[in-house]
Design a protein around this motif. Structure first.
Motif, short mmCIF file in Angstrom:
data_model
loop_
_atom_site.label_atom_id
_atom_site.label_comp_id
_atom_site.label_asym_id
_atom_site.label_seq_id
_atom_site.Cartn_x
_atom_site.Cartn_y
_atom_site.Cartn_z
N TRP A 239 -43.49 -105.52 27.20
CA TRP A 239 -43.98 -104.15 27.05
C TRP A 239 -42.87 -103.27 26.45
N ASP A 240 -43.29 -102.28 25.70
CA ASP A 240 -42.34 -101.36 25.08
C ASP A 240 -41.52 -100.62 26.14
N ASP A 260 -41.11 -94.26 27.52
CA ASP A 260 -42.23 -95.19 27.71
C ASP A 260 -42.79 -95.18 29.13
N THR A 264 -46.39 -96.88 30.39
CA THR A 264 -46.19 -98.06 31.24
C THR A 264 -46.92 -97.91 32.56
N ARG A 267 -50.66 -98.35 32.05
CA ARG A 267 -51.00 -99.76 31.83
C ARG A 267 -50.87 -100.57 33.12
#
Length: 293
Positions: A239-240, A260, A264, A267
């Motif tokens: 993940w970024d 981020d 995050t 998500r």
């Protein structure tokens, strides 16, 4: 707020060594400002320049509204400086040195001096040549705290103090801020700076690399997340902005960048969060990340 100390694009060379490279520093009235950096980063050079002991090769330095190089005798009566290694007149007693330093500054509060001597458990009748490093440090601190000055410049002031005296020092720093005095605290003790300081400047190789309140600095860096989820994401490390991923059955732990963090968390919520904790970075983590780049 008004600046007590301002250094703008200051440069200082010692032969081929560039000690300060377009260095900026601003300390505003009424704050405790932490000044951080390892040995050789340029902290001592910056402090000596602020005291008028060194002259800048370039840039501007302003102390208490004046020029520290030109107006040092006048400005030094309005500040107290405590170095990390205190040297005292060996033939004088601790009490005599405290009074002498007070007279060199703007004056001394005798009642406060006596209270501080008792609190710091110093024998003021003893000759300085018989003092330990910690007691020499106490003499300098008592003289600074009892002086009628506007600014305290403290360079590793607690190096020789035991934990009890260190805690006492921290209480007095809080009291100084409440009295409206300004403190520039250079320290290797990151927990001390984190506990006391309103804002922080980090210097690396003669340049300012971070500056601001601890809240601001934490906002610009990563946050550590620990969560329990019903279905752990196996690709979390892809993940970024996510790093340092740990997966242990239903528990996940990772570090995510500030930019981020919102995406995050959104998500991660799709994987069924049942418990979560977040830890903003400590000052030590902020410092180490800056130096590990």
């Amino acid at each position: 707020m008004a600046s007590v100390l301002r250094m703008s694009a200051v440069t200082k060379r010692f032969g081929s060594t560039l000690a300060l490279d377009a260095f900026d520093l601003e300390v505003v009235t009424g704050e405790i400002h932490g000044f951080l950096g390892p040995n050789g980063a340029g902290k001592s050079t910056a402090l000596r320049m602020a005291l008028g002991l060194l002259r800048a090769d370039g840039g501007e330095v302003e102390l208490l509204g004046g020029d520290p190089w030109r107006d040092a005798p006048t400005l030094h009566r309005r500040l107290a400086y405590v170095p990390g290694e205190v040297s005292l007149w060996p033939q004088l007693s601790g009490g005599e040195i405290i009074d002498l330093l007070g007279r060199l500054r703007g004056g001394l509060d005798a009642a406060r001096r006596d209270e501080l001597i008792e609190e710091f458990e110093l024998d003021p009748t003893r000759k300085a040549r018989g003092y330990s490093k910690g007691n020499r440090q106490k003499v300098a601190l008592i003289a600074a705290l009892a002086s009628d000055v506007e600014l305290l410049l403290l360079d590793e002031p607690t190096g020789g103090l035991d934990p009890l005296m260190e805690a006492l020092f921290q209480r007095h720093m809080v009291a100084e801020r409440e009295r409206g005095r300004t403190v520039l605290l250079s320290s290797h003790m990151l927990s001390e700076v984190e506990a006391l300081c309103d804002s922080v400047t980090i210097i690396r190789s003669g340049r300012r690399v971070e500056h601001g309140s601890l809240a601001d600095l934490r906002h610009l860096t990563a946050t550590r997340i620990s969560a329990t989820v019903t279905s752990p994401p196996v690709d979390l490390d892809e993940w970024d902005g996510v790093s340092e991923v740990e997966l242990d059955e239903g528990r996940v732990a990772f570090v995510v960048s500030a930019a981020d963090l919102p995406a995050t968390m959104t998500r991660l919520a799709t994987f069924g969060i049942t418990a979560i904790t977040s830890h903003p970075p400590t000052l030590e983590e902020l410092f180490l990340r800056q130096y590990e780049r």
